[in-house]
Design a protein around this motif. Structure first.
Motif, PDB file in Angstrom:
ATOM      1  N   ASN A 101       0.805  -1.219   0.000  1.00  0.00           N
ATOM      2  CA  ASN A 101       0.000   0.000   0.000  1.00  0.00           C
ATOM      3  C   ASN A 101       0.841   1.273   0.000  1.00  0.00           C
ATOM      4  O   ASN A 101       1.875   1.347   0.681  1.00  0.00           O
ATOM      5  CB  ASN A 101      -0.897   0.037   1.245  1.00  0.00           C
ATOM      6  CG  ASN A 101      -1.924  -1.066   1.267  1.00  0.00           C
ATOM      7  OD1 ASN A 101      -2.401  -1.506   0.217  1.00  0.00           O
ATOM      8  ND2 ASN A 101      -2.285  -1.525   2.455  1.00  0.00           N
ATOM      9  N   LEU A 102       0.388   2.270  -0.741  1.00  0.00           N
ATOM     10  CA  LEU A 102       0.880   3.638  -0.642  1.00  0.00           C
ATOM     11  C   LEU A 102      -0.320   4.532  -0.329  1.00  0.00           C
ATOM     12  O   LEU A 102      -1.451   4.230  -0.723  1.00  0.00           O
ATOM     13  CB  LEU A 102       1.536   4.088  -1.946  1.00  0.00           C
ATOM     14  CG  LEU A 102       2.907   3.506  -2.279  1.00  0.00           C
ATOM     15  CD1 LEU A 102       3.347   3.953  -3.668  1.00  0.00           C
ATOM     16  CD2 LEU A 102       3.943   3.917  -1.235  1.00  0.00           C
ATOM     17  N   PHE A 103      -0.056   5.666   0.364  1.00  0.00           N
ATOM     18  CA  PHE A 103      -1.148   6.533   0.804  1.00  0.00           C
ATOM     19  C   PHE A 103      -0.889   7.998   0.452  1.00  0.00           C
ATOM     20  O   PHE A 103       0.259   8.455   0.421  1.00  0.00           O
ATOM     21  CB  PHE A 103      -1.334   6.436   2.324  1.00  0.00           C
ATOM     22  CG  PHE A 103      -1.685   5.058   2.810  1.00  0.00           C
ATOM     23  CD1 PHE A 103      -3.006   4.642   2.885  1.00  0.00           C
ATOM     24  CD2 PHE A 103      -0.688   4.171   3.203  1.00  0.00           C
ATOM     25  CE1 PHE A 103      -3.326   3.370   3.344  1.00  0.00           C
ATOM     26  CE2 PHE A 103      -0.989   2.896   3.651  1.00  0.00           C
ATOM     27  CZ  PHE A 103      -2.321   2.496   3.720  1.00  0.00           C
ATOM     28  N   TRP A 104      -1.961   8.717   0.194  1.00  0.00           N
ATOM     29  CA  TRP A 104      -1.944  10.171   0.049  1.00  0.00           C
ATOM     30  C   TRP A 104      -3.115  10.709   0.868  1.00  0.00           C
ATOM     31  O   TRP A 104      -4.219  10.152   0.830  1.00  0.00           O
ATOM     32  CB  TRP A 104      -2.120  10.586  -1.407  1.00  0.00           C
ATOM     33  CG  TRP A 104      -0.951  10.291  -2.296  1.00  0.00           C
ATOM     34  CD1 TRP A 104       0.023  11.173  -2.692  1.00  0.00           C
ATOM     35  CD2 TRP A 104      -0.625   9.044  -2.933  1.00  0.00           C
ATOM     36  NE1 TRP A 104       0.926  10.555  -3.527  1.00  0.00           N
ATOM     37  CE2 TRP A 104       0.548   9.240  -3.686  1.00  0.00           C
ATOM     38  CE3 TRP A 104      -1.224   7.785  -2.923  1.00  0.00           C
ATOM     39  CZ2 TRP A 104       1.135   8.230  -4.431  1.00  0.00           C
ATOM     40  CZ3 TRP A 104      -0.637   6.755  -3.663  1.00  0.00           C
ATOM     41  CH2 TRP A 104       0.531   6.983  -4.401  1.00  0.00           C
ATOM     42  N   HIS A 105      -2.884  11.803   1.585  1.00  0.00           N
ATOM     43  CA  HIS A 105      -3.940  12.356   2.432  1.00  0.00           C
ATOM     44  C   HIS A 105      -3.889  13.875   2.359  1.00  0.00           C
ATOM     45  O   HIS A 105      -2.822  14.485   2.546  1.00  0.00           O
ATOM     46  CB  HIS A 105      -3.752  11.900   3.884  1.00  0.00           C
ATOM     47  CG  HIS A 105      -4.772  12.452   4.825  1.00  0.00           C
ATOM     48  ND1 HIS A 105      -6.103  12.109   4.763  1.00  0.00           N
ATOM     49  CD2 HIS A 105      -4.656  13.354   5.858  1.00  0.00           C
ATOM     50  CE1 HIS A 105      -6.771  12.753   5.709  1.00  0.00           C
ATOM     51  NE2 HIS A 105      -5.917  13.521   6.376  1.00  0.00           N
ATOM     52  N   LEU A 106      -5.043  14.495   2.064  1.00  0.00           N
ATOM     53  CA  LEU A 106      -5.120  15.948   1.895  1.00  0.00           C
ATOM     54  C   LEU A 106      -6.282  16.511   2.705  1.00  0.00           C
ATOM     55  O   LEU A 106      -7.436  16.434   2.269  1.00  0.00           O
ATOM     56  CB  LEU A 106      -5.281  16.294   0.417  1.00  0.00           C
ATOM     57  CG  LEU A 106      -4.063  15.937  -0.449  1.00  0.00           C
ATOM     58  CD1 LEU A 106      -4.419  16.034  -1.924  1.00  0.00           C
ATOM     59  CD2 LEU A 106      -2.894  16.848  -0.112  1.00  0.00           C
ATOM     60  N   PRO A 107      -6.013  17.064   3.875  1.00  0.00           N
ATOM     61  CA  PRO A 107      -7.079  17.596   4.720  1.00  0.00           C
ATOM     62  C   PRO A 107      -7.397  19.069   4.433  1.00  0.00           C
ATOM     63  O   PRO A 107      -7.435  19.905   5.335  1.00  0.00           O
ATOM     64  CB  PRO A 107      -6.511  17.414   6.131  1.00  0.00           C
ATOM     65  CG  PRO A 107      -5.029  17.578   5.940  1.00  0.00           C
ATOM     66  CD  PRO A 107      -4.714  17.028   4.578  1.00  0.00           C
ATOM     67  N   GLY A 108      -7.599  19.400   3.144  1.00  0.00           N
ATOM     68  CA  GLY A 108      -7.881  20.778   2.782  1.00  0.00           C
ATOM     69  C   GLY A 108      -8.042  20.947   1.281  1.00  0.00           C
ATOM     70  O   GLY A 108      -8.332  19.988   0.563  1.00  0.00           O
ATOM     71  N   TYR A 109      -7.800  22.176   0.810  1.00  0.00           N
ATOM     72  CA  TYR A 109      -8.134  22.541  -0.563  1.00  0.00           C
ATOM     73  C   TYR A 109      -6.938  23.139  -1.305  1.00  0.00           C
ATOM     74  O   TYR A 109      -6.091  23.801  -0.730  1.00  0.00           O
ATOM     75  CB  TYR A 109      -9.264  23.584  -0.579  1.00  0.00           C
ATOM     76  CG  TYR A 109     -10.550  23.114   0.041  1.00  0.00           C
ATOM     77  CD1 TYR A 109     -11.557  22.549  -0.728  1.00  0.00           C
ATOM     78  CD2 TYR A 109     -10.764  23.248   1.418  1.00  0.00           C
ATOM     79  CE1 TYR A 109     -12.751  22.128  -0.158  1.00  0.00           C
ATOM     80  CE2 TYR A 109     -11.957  22.832   1.996  1.00  0.00           C
ATOM     81  CZ  TYR A 109     -12.945  22.272   1.205  1.00  0.00           C
ATOM     82  OH  TYR A 109     -14.119  21.853   1.777  1.00  0.00           O
ATOM     83  N   MET A 110      -6.939  22.917  -2.634  1.00  0.00           N
ATOM     84  CA  MET A 110      -6.017  23.611  -3.531  1.00  0.00           C
ATOM     85  C   MET A 110      -6.769  23.939  -4.810  1.00  0.00           C
ATOM     86  O   MET A 110      -6.869  23.101  -5.707  1.00  0.00           O
ATOM     87  CB  MET A 110      -4.787  22.769  -3.856  1.00  0.00           C
ATOM     88  CG  MET A 110      -3.807  23.482  -4.776  1.00  0.00           C
ATOM     89  SD  MET A 110      -2.376  22.451  -5.159  1.00  0.00           S
ATOM     90  CE  MET A 110      -1.569  23.486  -6.386  1.00  0.00           C
TER      91      MET A 110
END
Length: 546
Positions: free
Chosen positions: A439-448
């Protein structure tokens, strides 16, 4: 006759002893490391097909990168974070953005809302307050290599670390340069994105005390000596007397650094995060004109020019490894004892087809990039792997290749640093075909802007197949794609999943949830009531399939 024989025998034994001694010395010698980190170089922006499953560009020319691909191992599934700062922060720290010593999720902030909205309170989630740079007290990639006696240098873009680069980050020579060069010219503050400026006070400058010595305009001597290997590719006389391009200056600095350290008593780690081929693209005049003559429009000609200029400077650095003092005699060649790496910080700005998306997105076009490792005698030439790797993996990989035991390292407070990456050294050495990690993970708790909103992504390898599962916090929905059959991510499997696909999705959701909880990943808060945004539930894939 006997005396002669005895003398000959003694000389033979002395020679044999010297050879054995030299072999022992060489076997214990640490390799030099040159890490080229391009800016926004897309998966299909290089002309080699080794890194992109045979999809090399027919427009852009990268003969130097192509040569390196033929000499080392290319990765078809190399990943980064979605844009500049978080990729650099993860590479240097060895941690996902969720890591305690990282916390860099995006450039500037996670409050870069979609231009089509009015911002808060129109957006439903208040983002997590991220950090802009990695922690100074973490044991980063420079610190790790310094434990083995490495001299360390950093020349280029400093996103993810402070600018100017001050503090204890393990960097002996921090020649960081801001993308926007500003200087007072004729009493006015003038800006340039790539070309040196002639400051009233400093003369020609890039605003870097280390790199300013390379800021003088191009002249015939520079063309005849430095650019000589490339003059058949464009009308180089067009640049005579024009301002120096930042990409050339960074390349020139790197060449001189190698010259000064190639045969020193310590190995070196030269980290070169180029600004090319970033936005506000301004190529070198001769190369831009070359692509204009081929019928490309202005913007594409500049982009092609910048890619080839980047390639030329990778070639410059490679030639310096072959002939460090530049005298034409390659007896000082350090190629065989140098790990040479070419990588990119995120996907391209232009057309990344067949990949969907671009820089700033979590689709393949935003996070899948070229990667090449060359280390003669250790890595077989012209080899290709489709094992997925990530920028978090570089620290443990280089640690293994240089003999660092990460478990023995301790931070100033006595704690053991925690790294998220795994070493792929055995993949490089052809001792394994696959990593045990799936597994690989990406996490974005916001906006762009329009490119991402609060979301989490897991990529999973099932046998030789790669799947991606996205979770979107605003709508509490999932999408899932099978990359082997759908590299463009067009077919959401959750619309009509088979039993096998749903089983895989449920396991991926469980793994995602476990990772989020273990890393205490932030999610922001709901604007309407101030409550924390919840993680996806264990069986939410079934409930919220689209």
């Amino acid at each position: 006759m006997r005396i002669f024989s005895k003398v000959a025998l003694i000389l033979f034994l002395l020679l044999a002893l010297q050879v054995v001694s030299q072999s022992k010395k060489d076997s214990n010698q640490k390799p030099n490391i040159v890490l080229i980190f391009a800016d926004d170089l897309g998966w299909t922006d290089v002309s080699t097909g080794n890194t992109n499953e045979g999809r090399g560009s027919k427009i852009y020319e990268t003969p130097e990168i192509d040569k390196l691909a033929s000499q080392g191992m290319s990765f078809t599934h190399a990943y980064t974070n979605q844009n500049c700062a978080p990729s650099r922060a993860s590479l240097i720290s060895g941690q996902y953005p969720t890591g305690a010593d990282n916390q860099v999720y995006n450039v500037s902030s996670l409050s870069r809302q979609d231009k089509r909205t009015k911002g808060f309170p129109d957006l439903p989630i208040k983002p997590f307050q991220q950090k802009k740079v990695i922690a100074e007290d973490g044991i980063n990639i420079f610190d790790v290599l310094k434990t083995q006696g490495y001299k360390t240098a950093f020349v280029g873009k400093s996103h993810g670390t402070p600018h100017p680069l001050v503090g204890d980050f393990g960097i002996d020579l921090p020649a960081d340069i801001h993308h926007i060069i500003a200087a007072p010219v004729d009493g006015k503050r003038t800006k340039s994105y790539y070309m040196a400026l002639q400051s009233d006070r400093k003369g020609w400058t890039f605003k870097s005390k280390y790199v300013d010595k390379y800021a003088t305009p191009y002249n015939q001597n520079y063309i005849n000596t430095i650019l000589k290997p490339f003059i058949t590719r464009s009308e180089v006389s067009l640049i005579d007397g024009t301002p120096k391009h930042l990409t050339d200056a960074i390349g020139d600095f790197s060449v001189d650094y190698i010259k000064d350290h190639a045969n020193g008593d310590k190995p070196f780690f030269l980290y070169v995060p180029f600004h090319a081929v970033h936005s506000k693209v301004v190529g070198r005049k001769d190369l831009t004109e070359k692509y204009r003559k081929r019928g490309l429009n202005e913007r594409l000609a500049e982009y092609a020019s910048m890619i080839e200029l980047l390639d030329q400077n990778i070639g410059k650095i490679n030639r310096a490894i072959k002939d460090p003092n530049g005298d034409g005699d390659v007896s000082d060649d350090i190629t065989n004892n140098t790990i040479f790496i070419v990588y990119s910080d995120n996907g391209g700005l232009k057309d990344n087809k067949p990949l969907t998306g671009k820089k700033g997105t979590l689709t393949e076009g935003g996070i899948r990039v070229p990667l090449i490792f060359r280390y003669p005698g250790v890595i077989k030439a012209n080899t290709i792997t489709n094992q997925s790797v990530h920028c978090i993996d570089f620290l443990p990989t280089l640690a293994e290749l240089t003999g660092v035991n990460l478990s023995t390292l301790k931070k100033s407070d006595g704690s053991i640093p925690q790294y998220d990456g795994v070493s792929f050294a055995k993949i490089l050495k052809d001792e394994k075909q696959w990593l045990s990690r799936e597994n690989l993970f990406w996490h974005l708790p916001g906006y762009m802007d329009e490119r991402f909103s609060p979301s989490t992504l897991i990529q999973t390898r099932v046998g030789t197949d790669y799947y991606k599962l996205f979770y979107f916090y605003e709508t509490q929905t999932f999408t899932m794609y099978h990359l082997n059959s759908d590299i463009s991510e067009k077919n959401n499997l959750l619309k009509k999943p088979t039993k096998k696909q749903l089983k895989i999705a449920l396991q991926m959701n469980a793994d995602m949830l476990a990772w989020l909880k273990t890393n205490k990943a932030p999610t922001g808060t709901w604007v309407k009531n101030g409550e924390n945004v919840s993680y996806p539930l264990k069986r939410d894939v079934k409930k919220y399939k689209n």
